[in-house]
Design an enzyme around this catalytic site. Structure first.
Site, PDB file in Angstrom:
ATOM      1  N   ASN A 225      33.621  35.101  -9.088  1.00 50.78           N
ATOM      2  CA  ASN A 225      34.926  35.263  -9.543  1.00 50.78           C
ATOM      3  C   ASN A 225      35.952  35.510  -8.339  1.00 50.78           C
ATOM      4  O   ASN A 225      35.463  36.543  -7.629  1.00 50.78           O
ATOM      5  CB  ASN A 225      35.399  36.171 -10.445  1.00 50.78           C
ATOM      6  CG  ASN A 225      34.961  35.590 -11.740  1.00 50.78           C
ATOM      7  OD1 ASN A 225      34.425  34.589 -12.080  1.00 50.78           O
ATOM      8  ND2 ASN A 225      34.862  36.649 -12.955  1.00 50.78           N
ATOM      9  N   ASP A 297      31.058  36.489 -14.832  1.00 50.58           N
ATOM     10  CA  ASP A 297      30.623  36.609 -16.308  1.00 50.58           C
ATOM     11  C   ASP A 297      29.324  36.089 -16.748  1.00 50.58           C
ATOM     12  O   ASP A 297      28.821  36.320 -17.676  1.00 50.58           O
ATOM     13  CB  ASP A 297      31.938  35.677 -16.979  1.00 50.58           C
ATOM     14  CG  ASP A 297      33.200  36.165 -16.603  1.00 50.58           C
ATOM     15  OD1 ASP A 297      33.619  37.295 -17.381  1.00 50.58           O
ATOM     16  OD2 ASP A 297      34.067  35.577 -15.827  1.00 50.58           O
ATOM     17  N   LYS A 307      16.132  28.269  -0.445  1.00 48.60           N
ATOM     18  CA  LYS A 307      17.478  27.381  -0.563  1.00 48.60           C
ATOM     19  C   LYS A 307      17.171  25.719  -1.072  1.00 48.60           C
ATOM     20  O   LYS A 307      16.203  25.378  -0.492  1.00 48.60           O
ATOM     21  CB  LYS A 307      17.906  27.114   0.916  1.00 48.60           C
ATOM     22  CG  LYS A 307      19.482  26.339   0.929  1.00 48.60           C
ATOM     23  CD  LYS A 307      19.909  26.179   2.196  1.00 48.60           C
ATOM     24  CE  LYS A 307      21.038  25.373   2.114  1.00 48.60           C
ATOM     25  NZ  LYS A 307      20.713  23.997   1.903  1.00 48.60           N
ATOM     26  N   ASP A 323      29.099  43.638 -19.793  1.00 49.28           N
ATOM     27  CA  ASP A 323      30.356  43.953 -19.663  1.00 49.28           C
ATOM     28  C   ASP A 323      30.463  45.350 -18.924  1.00 49.28           C
ATOM     29  O   ASP A 323      30.245  46.084 -19.411  1.00 49.28           O
ATOM     30  CB  ASP A 323      31.264  43.922 -20.815  1.00 49.28           C
ATOM     31  CG  ASP A 323      32.729  43.945 -20.603  1.00 49.28           C
ATOM     32  OD1 ASP A 323      33.308  45.155 -19.623  1.00 49.28           O
ATOM     33  OD2 ASP A 323      33.574  43.481 -21.180  1.00 49.28           O
ATOM     34  N   PHE A 341      42.065  45.733 -16.213  1.00 46.31           N
ATOM     35  CA  PHE A 341      42.741  44.978 -15.679  1.00 46.31           C
ATOM     36  C   PHE A 341      42.148  43.621 -16.419  1.00 46.31           C
ATOM     37  O   PHE A 341      40.730  43.442 -16.432  1.00 46.31           O
ATOM     38  CB  PHE A 341      42.750  44.696 -14.410  1.00 46.31           C
ATOM     39  CG  PHE A 341      43.458  45.652 -13.514  1.00 46.31           C
ATOM     40  CD1 PHE A 341      44.803  45.016 -13.157  1.00 46.31           C
ATOM     41  CD2 PHE A 341      43.509  47.078 -13.337  1.00 46.31           C
ATOM     42  CE1 PHE A 341      45.772  45.798 -12.297  1.00 46.31           C
ATOM     43  CE2 PHE A 341      44.226  47.884 -12.803  1.00 46.31           C
ATOM     44  CZ  PHE A 341      45.364  47.122 -12.232  1.00 46.31           C
ATOM     45  N   LYS A 355      40.583  42.660 -25.855  1.00 43.13           N
ATOM     46  CA  LYS A 355      39.818  43.329 -24.846  1.00 43.13           C
ATOM     47  C   LYS A 355      39.943  44.829 -24.435  1.00 43.13           C
ATOM     48  O   LYS A 355      39.099  45.596 -24.369  1.00 43.13           O
ATOM     49  CB  LYS A 355      40.162  42.805 -23.424  1.00 43.13           C
ATOM     50  CG  LYS A 355      39.829  41.193 -23.229  1.00 43.13           C
ATOM     51  CD  LYS A 355      40.153  40.687 -21.855  1.00 43.13           C
ATOM     52  CE  LYS A 355      39.506  39.416 -21.650  1.00 43.13           C
ATOM     53  NZ  LYS A 355      39.982  38.702 -20.465  1.00 43.13           N
ATOM     54  N   LYS A 359      36.476  47.258 -25.257  1.00 43.40           N
ATOM     55  CA  LYS A 359      36.261  47.723 -23.910  1.00 43.40           C
ATOM     56  C   LYS A 359      36.152  49.118 -23.977  1.00 43.40           C
ATOM     57  O   LYS A 359      35.850  49.741 -22.917  1.00 43.40           O
ATOM     58  CB  LYS A 359      36.774  47.193 -22.780  1.00 43.40           C
ATOM     59  CG  LYS A 359      36.389  45.687 -22.382  1.00 43.40           C
ATOM     60  CD  LYS A 359      37.220  45.208 -21.120  1.00 43.40           C
ATOM     61  CE  LYS A 359      36.895  43.699 -21.094  1.00 43.40           C
ATOM     62  NZ  LYS A 359      35.754  43.419 -20.259  1.00 43.40           N
TER      63      LYS A 359
END
Length: 415
Positions: A225, A297, A307, A323, A341, A355, A359
């Site tokens: 992310n 995620d 590779k 999480d 956040f 959330k 959480k």
């Protein structure tokens, strides 16, 4: 760490010692000093390098502060009997905040290397351990970007100095680039904030998860992310200004986006599993937790050992990562505080409340994708209060200001 009683209780106002160096931006420092003098929450004294006197005279600062201005290690004389005998000790030893503005390349280098051949550098060495040190770089962009300057800046930051600026724009030499000293209102706000927030979290330990995580498909390719790590850095530096110790768990970010201070412990991780493991290992030590990391995620079901060659296409088998915020919050001690956040499609997205509950958080800061690489963004704050959820639209804030808002709230909960 300052664990003593507030200065007002001890009958003294905190001292801001401003050290002015030889750069054209010294004229801005006069405005900063003028604004600070007009406040009633501190005293202000000024020392100057000899080169600074070529841009602004000591008389200017004496007129602003009503106090003598030393420019030498031996300023006291028959013509100046009101100067301290040992200005680098008498003034520095009493300083609560030391402001170096403008911080020239030469001054940064001398202080970073521990030189003491002039008043400003010697005073920097004589500061109390709990003094807040702020420096405002100002120089030509080529000088700023030079490797020796960058090394010296990192050295100061590692020693606990807080850096403000420089900013990009038109320079005194006529060119454009990075090197302008921060504006007087920005510097004044920084010092005013330091005065207000000093020691508000003294004795506390804040655990911050920051930056992105990476889930490797093979030794080269990964899923991640986007995250600059700047929000985490702002939170960490704000926490140490308030006297806290920080456990800073971060994924891969640019070195310039890492906070540096003696009270910050860095834990470098790469994957979501590594971040969770590190956070759980440090969970018992913390009073508060801030989860601003952009944790991946999903992770590949299998990481290939070599590779993979380019081909017509591949099919990925992904599974969700655990999480981090939820797992750590579920295991934290009673009486601690956790803030997360949440990046949503809009600030009004109702899933942010879900959330917060899922959480096990006490509060959550909502932003959007526009905040990922930006210095400023819009934020919404949601928190538990008296059995109900409260909402506050914070509007558009830069990341340091957002950090201050978050730490203000945490300070209130801990106290």
């Amino acid at each position: 760490m300052n664990t003593s009683a507030p200065d007002q209780v001890k009958g003294r106002r905190p001292l801001v010692l401003c050290a002015v160096c030889g750069g054209i931006s010294a004229y801005k420092t006069a405005e900063v000093v003028s604004r600070l003098v007009q406040r009633d929450d501190s005293r202000v004294r000024v020392i100057m390098s000899r080169n600074a006197c070529k841009f602004v005279t000591p008389l200017t600062f004496r007129a602003l502060t009503g106090a003598p201005v030393s420019v030498s290690l031996f300023s006291r004389s028959a013509d100046a009997p009101d100067h301290p005998i040992f200005p680098h000790i008498d003034l520095a030893g009493e300083a609560d905040i030391f402001l170096l503005a403008p911080a020239t390349a030469d001054a940064i280098a001398r202080i970073a290397r521990g030189h003491a051949g002039d008043l400003v550098a010697a005073a920097a060495l004589a500061l109390p351990a709990d003094c807040i040190r702020v420096f405002c770089p100002a120089m030509n962009s080529a000088m700023w970007l030079s490797p020796p300057t960058q090394e010296n800046v990192r050295r100061l930051e590692n020693l606990g100095w807080l850096r403000l600026g420089p900013r990009a724009g038109r320079l005194a030499c006529g060119g454009q680039g990075m090197g302008r000293m921060a504006q007087p209102d920005e510097i004044t706000a920084c010092i005013a904030g330091c005065l207000k927030r000093r020691a508000s979290l003294s004795g506390s330990t804040i655990l911050i998860c920051s930056g992105p995580t990476r889930e490797y498909l093979d030794p080269v390719r990964f899923i991640s992310n986007a995250s600059s790590g700047l929000t985490g850095k702002s939170l960490a530096m704000e926490a140490v200004v308030r006297g806290a110790a920080v456990i800073f768990i971060t994924g891969p970010v640019c070195p310039d986006h890492l906070p540096r201070h003696p009270r910050i412990v860095h834990v470098q991780v790469t994957t979501a599993a590594e971040m969770l493991e590190a956070a759980l290992a440090h969970t018992p030590q913390a009073n508060a937790y801030i989860f601003t990391a952009a944790v991946a995620d999903f992770a590949p079901a299998q990481t290939l050992p070599q590779k993979q060659p380019r081909g017509p296409g591949i099919t990925l088998n992904l599974h969700p990562t655990e999480d981090v915020a939820a797992a750590v919050s579920a295991r934290r001690r009673p009486g601690t505080v956790a803030v997360g956040f949440a990046l949503q499609d809009s600030l009004e997205d109702p899933s942010a409340e879900e959330k917060l509950r899922a959480k096990h958080l006490d509060a959550i800061v909502v932003d959007t994708a526009a905040a990922m690489e930006a210095y400023s963004a819009r934020y919404r704050f949601i928190w538990h209060e008296e059995g109900a959820l409260r909402h506050a639209d914070w509007g558009t804030l830069d990341k340091p200001t957002c950090a201050r808002r978050v730490l203000d709230w945490i300070s209130e909960q801990i106290s």
